[in-house]
Motif scaffolding. Structure first.
Motif, PDB file in Angstrom:
ATOM      1  N   SER A  25      -3.668   7.485  -3.651  1.00  0.00           N
ATOM      2  CA  SER A  25      -2.865   7.453  -4.864  1.00  0.00           C
ATOM      3  C   SER A  25      -3.702   6.960  -6.047  1.00  0.00           C
ATOM      4  O   SER A  25      -4.638   6.178  -5.891  1.00  0.00           O
ATOM      5  CB  SER A  25      -1.656   6.543  -4.669  1.00  0.00           C
ATOM      6  OG  SER A  25      -0.943   6.423  -5.867  1.00  0.00           O
ATOM      7  N   LYS A 189       2.435   0.425   5.226  1.00  0.00           N
ATOM      8  CA  LYS A 189       3.239   1.510   4.661  1.00  0.00           C
ATOM      9  C   LYS A 189       4.480   0.976   3.944  1.00  0.00           C
ATOM     10  O   LYS A 189       4.763   1.353   2.793  1.00  0.00           O
ATOM     11  CB  LYS A 189       3.647   2.469   5.784  1.00  0.00           C
ATOM     12  CG  LYS A 189       4.392   3.696   5.314  1.00  0.00           C
ATOM     13  CD  LYS A 189       4.671   4.623   6.483  1.00  0.00           C
ATOM     14  CE  LYS A 189       5.427   5.861   6.028  1.00  0.00           C
ATOM     15  NZ  LYS A 189       5.721   6.768   7.159  1.00  0.00           N
ATOM     16  N   ASP A 190       5.231   0.102   4.604  1.00  0.00           N
ATOM     17  CA  ASP A 190       6.434  -0.448   3.979  1.00  0.00           C
ATOM     18  C   ASP A 190       6.096  -1.293   2.761  1.00  0.00           C
ATOM     19  O   ASP A 190       6.799  -1.252   1.734  1.00  0.00           O
ATOM     20  CB  ASP A 190       7.198  -1.295   4.998  1.00  0.00           C
ATOM     21  CG  ASP A 190       7.788  -0.448   6.108  1.00  0.00           C
ATOM     22  OD1 ASP A 190       7.949   0.761   5.887  1.00  0.00           O
ATOM     23  OD2 ASP A 190       8.063  -0.985   7.198  1.00  0.00           O
ATOM     24  N   SER A 191       5.015  -2.071   2.873  1.00  0.00           N
ATOM     25  CA  SER A 191       4.636  -2.918   1.740  1.00  0.00           C
ATOM     26  C   SER A 191       4.209  -2.078   0.546  1.00  0.00           C
ATOM     27  O   SER A 191       4.562  -2.388  -0.605  1.00  0.00           O
ATOM     28  CB  SER A 191       3.499  -3.857   2.155  1.00  0.00           C
ATOM     29  OG  SER A 191       3.885  -4.670   3.241  1.00  0.00           O
ATOM     30  N   ARG A 193       5.240   0.910  -0.111  1.00  0.00           N
ATOM     31  CA  ARG A 193       6.447   1.529  -0.650  1.00  0.00           C
ATOM     32  C   ARG A 193       7.192   0.554  -1.573  1.00  0.00           C
ATOM     33  O   ARG A 193       7.640   0.929  -2.670  1.00  0.00           O
ATOM     34  CB  ARG A 193       7.360   1.957   0.500  1.00  0.00           C
ATOM     35  CG  ARG A 193       8.571   2.751   0.041  1.00  0.00           C
ATOM     36  CD  ARG A 193       9.472   3.147   1.192  1.00  0.00           C
ATOM     37  NE  ARG A 193       8.853   4.163   2.021  1.00  0.00           N
ATOM     38  CZ  ARG A 193       8.487   3.985   3.289  1.00  0.00           C
ATOM     39  NH1 ARG A 193       8.686   2.804   3.870  1.00  0.00           N
ATOM     40  NH2 ARG A 193       7.936   4.951   3.984  1.00  0.00           N
ATOM     41  N   LYS A 194       7.284  -0.701  -1.153  1.00  0.00           N
ATOM     42  CA  LYS A 194       7.948  -1.697  -2.003  1.00  0.00           C
ATOM     43  C   LYS A 194       7.160  -1.942  -3.288  1.00  0.00           C
ATOM     44  O   LYS A 194       7.740  -2.051  -4.381  1.00  0.00           O
ATOM     45  CB  LYS A 194       8.098  -3.004  -1.223  1.00  0.00           C
ATOM     46  CG  LYS A 194       9.074  -2.926  -0.069  1.00  0.00           C
ATOM     47  CD  LYS A 194       9.134  -4.239   0.684  1.00  0.00           C
ATOM     48  CE  LYS A 194      10.065  -4.145   1.883  1.00  0.00           C
ATOM     49  NZ  LYS A 194      10.095  -5.414   2.660  1.00  0.00           N
ATOM     50  N   THR A 196       5.186   0.145  -4.771  1.00  0.00           N
ATOM     51  CA  THR A 196       5.328   1.321  -5.629  1.00  0.00           C
ATOM     52  C   THR A 196       6.672   1.305  -6.348  1.00  0.00           C
ATOM     53  O   THR A 196       6.749   1.642  -7.542  1.00  0.00           O
ATOM     54  CB  THR A 196       5.190   2.600  -4.786  1.00  0.00           C
ATOM     55  OG1 THR A 196       3.956   2.560  -4.056  1.00  0.00           O
ATOM     56  CG2 THR A 196       5.214   3.828  -5.653  1.00  0.00           C
ATOM     57  N   ASN A 197       7.729   0.918  -5.654  1.00  0.00           N
ATOM     58  CA  ASN A 197       9.039   0.823  -6.308  1.00  0.00           C
ATOM     59  C   ASN A 197       9.029  -0.219  -7.414  1.00  0.00           C
ATOM     60  O   ASN A 197       9.591  -0.003  -8.501  1.00  0.00           O
ATOM     61  CB  ASN A 197      10.108   0.481  -5.271  1.00  0.00           C
ATOM     62  CG  ASN A 197      10.339   1.613  -4.289  1.00  0.00           C
ATOM     63  OD1 ASN A 197      10.083   2.780  -4.601  1.00  0.00           O
ATOM     64  ND2 ASN A 197      10.820   1.296  -3.100  1.00  0.00           N
TER      65      ASN A 197
END
Length: 278
Positions: A25, A189-191, A193-194, A196-197
């Motif tokens: 990214s 992955k989850d971290s 995603r958070k 990025t939000n």
């Protein structure tokens, strides 16, 4: 070798299947795995104060009220002080002090308050021991069991007597850290995603703030144009003898808002000018 070198130069020009998924990214988001804190550390157990450092000249618990030691020789008295005895004697003195903070009467050693005081003193002494000898697995297991037992006692108090629960936390310098309601692994992955939000929400807030400032800067001009337009419409309708759709109250309201905003902008400009001059 020459043919192989030519082949190397030719192959990049041939149409190849390029992977378009799982690309890096462009967002400037860096995830660092959080440091794992052992459960016996004060940050996890909730102890706000470490084991206090005694001066060393205090008498042992069993000899505090001895009248003979008051008149005894200095060398004899030193034999019954903490610094000339085992570490256990210092821990016993600390336990006695912790119990005296919360006990119900002088002979109270069986109430839940006294038990919590004893467990807290024992936990802090073991935490101090683990700081010096972190590879002692047996002591680590004992410390974990004690912390879990104290959590169960505090959970019981919190459920049935909340005022006493708060009193115990205040007296023993504790923070109640209950068990998590559900367990989840900390994954990259989850971290991401958070993160990025959060990054997208920050971008949204900054753009909305910029748009709000832009609208506020145009508000005075907009009210002025609106006031002229309403006055023109009302004048034309009265001259053409058609039903008037713009009331005088509406025009007065817009004029009042325009004057208030104009005065506010002038006051802000004067305050800024005074601050720059000073």
């Amino acid at each position: 070798m020459n043919a192989f070198a030519k082949l190397k130069t030719i192959t990049p020009t041939v149409n190849q299947i390029v992977r378009t998924y799982a690309l890096k990214s462009d967002l400037k988001i860096k995830w660092v795995r959080p440091e794992k804190i052992p459960c016996y550390k004060p940050e996890k157990s909730g102890d706000l104060q470490p084991l206090p450092k005694f001066a060393g000249n205090e008498l042992m618990k069993d000899y505090r009220d001895s009248k003979e030691l008051e008149t005894a020789n200095e060398h004899v008295r030193n034999l019954f002080t903490i610094q000339h005895n085992r570490r256990r004697e210092m821990v016993e003195n600390f336990k006695e002090d912790m119990v005296r903070k919360v006990y119900r009467h002088e002979l109270d050693y069986g109430s839940i308050e006294a038990k919590l005081g004893l467990m807290t003193a024992r936990i802090r002494s073991l935490q101090d021991f683990m700081e010096k000898f972190p590879r002692q697995s047996v002591v680590k297991v004992q410390l974990k069991e004690l912390i879990d037992k104290r959590k169960r006692f505090l959970r019981y108090l919190r459920r049935w007597d909340y005022r006493r629960f708060e009193y115990m936390l205040e007296k023993l310098d504790l923070v109640y850290k209950p068990y998590p309601t559900h367990f989840h692994w900390i994954t990259r992955k989850d971290s991401l995603r958070k993160l990025t939000n959060i990054h997208c929400e920050q971008i949204k807030e900054t753009r909305l703030e910029e748009y709000r400032r832009q609208l506020e800067s145009q508000q005075l001009e907009f009210l002025e144009n609106k006031l002229k337009t309403l006055e023109f419409i009302r004048k034309e309708q009265t001259e053409c003898q058609v039903p008037v759709t713009v009331s005088s109250e509406e025009i007065k309201t817009v004029r009042k808002r325009y004057e208030e905003l104009k005065q506010k902008r002038a006051a802000v400009a004067e305050s800024l000018k005074e601050s720059e001059d000073s």
